[in-house]
Write a protein that holds these residues in place. Structure first.
Motif, PDB file in Angstrom:
ATOM      1  N   GLU A  71       0.796  -1.220   0.000  1.00  0.00           N
ATOM      2  CA  GLU A  71       0.000   0.000   0.000  1.00  0.00           C
ATOM      3  C   GLU A  71       0.833   1.277   0.000  1.00  0.00           C
ATOM      4  O   GLU A  71       0.458   2.257  -0.631  1.00  0.00           O
ATOM      5  N   SER A  72       1.954   1.277   0.743  1.00  0.00           N
ATOM      6  CA  SER A  72       2.753   2.507   0.865  1.00  0.00           C
ATOM      7  C   SER A  72       4.090   2.206   1.522  1.00  0.00           C
ATOM      8  O   SER A  72       4.332   1.092   1.986  1.00  0.00           O
ATOM      9  N   ASP A  73       4.939   3.236   1.561  1.00  0.00           N
ATOM     10  CA  ASP A  73       6.200   3.124   2.289  1.00  0.00           C
ATOM     11  C   ASP A  73       5.885   2.907   3.764  1.00  0.00           C
ATOM     12  O   ASP A  73       4.819   3.300   4.250  1.00  0.00           O
ATOM     13  N   LEU A  74       6.821   2.305   4.477  1.00  0.00           N
ATOM     14  CA  LEU A  74       6.632   2.043   5.899  1.00  0.00           C
ATOM     15  C   LEU A  74       7.606   2.876   6.720  1.00  0.00           C
ATOM     16  O   LEU A  74       8.779   2.977   6.383  1.00  0.00           O
ATOM     17  N   TYR A  75       7.103   3.451   7.788  1.00  0.00           N
ATOM     18  CA  TYR A  75       7.910   4.203   8.734  1.00  0.00           C
ATOM     19  C   TYR A  75       7.764   3.493  10.068  1.00  0.00           C
ATOM     20  O   TYR A  75       6.697   3.517  10.677  1.00  0.00           O
ATOM     21  N   ILE A  76       8.829   2.829  10.493  1.00  0.00           N
ATOM     22  CA  ILE A  76       8.766   1.932  11.630  1.00  0.00           C
ATOM     23  C   ILE A  76       9.509   2.527  12.823  1.00  0.00           C
ATOM     24  O   ILE A  76      10.695   2.848  12.728  1.00  0.00           O
ATOM     25  N   ILE A  77       8.787   2.656  13.935  1.00  0.00           N
ATOM     26  CA  ILE A  77       9.395   3.165  15.164  1.00  0.00           C
ATOM     27  C   ILE A  77       8.902   2.341  16.350  1.00  0.00           C
ATOM     28  O   ILE A  77       7.929   1.594  16.257  1.00  0.00           O
ATOM     29  N   ASN A  78       9.596   2.507  17.453  1.00  0.00           N
ATOM     30  CA  ASN A  78       9.219   1.934  18.746  1.00  0.00           C
ATOM     31  C   ASN A  78       8.894   0.448  18.665  1.00  0.00           C
ATOM     32  O   ASN A  78       9.677  -0.333  18.150  1.00  0.00           O
ATOM     33  N   ASP A  79       7.722   0.037  19.165  1.00  0.00           N
ATOM     34  CA  ASP A  79       7.370  -1.387  19.252  1.00  0.00           C
ATOM     35  C   ASP A  79       7.189  -2.047  17.888  1.00  0.00           C
ATOM     36  O   ASP A  79       7.278  -3.271  17.789  1.00  0.00           O
ATOM     37  N   GLU A  80       6.925  -1.251  16.865  1.00  0.00           N
ATOM     38  CA  GLU A  80       6.786  -1.832  15.524  1.00  0.00           C
ATOM     39  C   GLU A  80       8.091  -2.447  15.041  1.00  0.00           C
ATOM     40  O   GLU A  80       8.079  -3.339  14.207  1.00  0.00           O
ATOM     41  N   LEU A  81       9.222  -1.974  15.564  1.00  0.00           N
ATOM     42  CA  LEU A  81      10.514  -2.535  15.167  1.00  0.00           C
ATOM     43  C   LEU A  81      10.566  -4.031  15.486  1.00  0.00           C
ATOM     44  O   LEU A  81      11.025  -4.823  14.671  1.00  0.00           O
ATOM     45  N   GLN A  82      10.104  -4.408  16.659  1.00  0.00           N
ATOM     46  CA  GLN A  82      10.098  -5.827  17.044  1.00  0.00           C
ATOM     47  C   GLN A  82       9.153  -6.621  16.153  1.00  0.00           C
ATOM     48  O   GLN A  82       9.451  -7.736  15.755  1.00  0.00           O
ATOM     49  N   THR A  83       8.027  -6.030  15.799  1.00  0.00           N
ATOM     50  CA  THR A  83       7.067  -6.716  14.934  1.00  0.00           C
ATOM     51  C   THR A  83       7.649  -6.953  13.545  1.00  0.00           C
ATOM     52  O   THR A  83       7.486  -8.035  12.978  1.00  0.00           O
ATOM     53  N   VAL A  84       8.345  -5.967  13.001  1.00  0.00           N
ATOM     54  CA  VAL A  84       8.984  -6.143  11.696  1.00  0.00           C
ATOM     55  C   VAL A  84      10.084  -7.193  11.786  1.00  0.00           C
ATOM     56  O   VAL A  84      10.254  -8.009  10.876  1.00  0.00           O
ATOM     57  N   TYR A  85      10.826  -7.195  12.892  1.00  0.00           N
ATOM     58  CA  TYR A  85      11.847  -8.218  13.113  1.00  0.00           C
ATOM     59  C   TYR A  85      11.194  -9.606  13.070  1.00  0.00           C
ATOM     60  O   TYR A  85      11.708 -10.525  12.426  1.00  0.00           O
ATOM     61  N   GLU A  86      10.062  -9.752  13.733  1.00  0.00           N
ATOM     62  CA  GLU A  86       9.345 -11.028  13.738  1.00  0.00           C
ATOM     63  C   GLU A  86       8.827 -11.384  12.344  1.00  0.00           C
ATOM     64  O   GLU A  86       8.882 -12.553  11.944  1.00  0.00           O
ATOM     65  N   ASP A  87       8.358 -10.396  11.588  1.00  0.00           N
ATOM     66  CA  ASP A  87       7.959 -10.640  10.194  1.00  0.00           C
ATOM     67  C   ASP A  87       9.125 -11.220   9.402  1.00  0.00           C
ATOM     68  O   ASP A  87       8.961 -12.178   8.642  1.00  0.00           O
ATOM     69  N   CYS A  88      10.304 -10.633   9.580  1.00  0.00           N
ATOM     70  CA  CYS A  88      11.499 -11.106   8.858  1.00  0.00           C
ATOM     71  C   CYS A  88      11.825 -12.544   9.227  1.00  0.00           C
ATOM     72  O   CYS A  88      12.183 -13.347   8.355  1.00  0.00           O
ATOM     73  N   GLN A  89      11.701 -12.883  10.492  1.00  0.00           N
ATOM     74  CA  GLN A  89      11.973 -14.251  10.939  1.00  0.00           C
ATOM     75  C   GLN A  89      10.972 -15.231  10.316  1.00  0.00           C
ATOM     76  O   GLN A  89      11.350 -16.329   9.907  1.00  0.00           O
TER      77      GLN A  89
END
Length: 95
Positions: free
Chosen positions: A31-49
């Motif tokens: 949908e769009s570019d992502l701007y990741i901060i705070n707790d979302e960083l851990q969620t993106v890390y988990e997505d990568c895993q």
């Protein structure tokens, strides 16, 4: 003609397979570019895993090579790890 990166957003990162596997933030690249901060960083890390754990299946469904996906996810993980270690001061942009 759409740029190859834009096509990749839909065909790979926005593919329903990633959502089916449990990824929550990376599929939003469709949908769009992502701007990741705070707790979302851990969620993106988990997505990568999740992506790395299921890379063969994702490669088959999306027709993107395992090497292509793995390179991009490992590159993203380097930035996420830096941001996680400094999350009070850093975030990341994924575009």
């Amino acid at each position: 003609m759409k740029h190859k990166v834009e096509i990749c957003r839909k065909e790979l990162w926005g593919n329903n397979k990633l959502k089916d596997l449990g990824c929550t933030i990376i599929p939003k690249l469709n949908e769009s570019d992502l701007y990741i901060i705070n707790d979302e960083l851990q969620t993106v890390y988990e997505d990568c895993q999740i992506i790395l754990k299921n890379i063969n299946e994702i490669s088959l469904v999306t027709n993107y090579s395992k090497k292509f996906v793995e390179f991009r996810i490992n590159n993203l993980l380097k930035f996420i790890e830096i941001a996680l270690n400094n999350k009070e001061n850093l975030g990341i942009n994924i575009s």
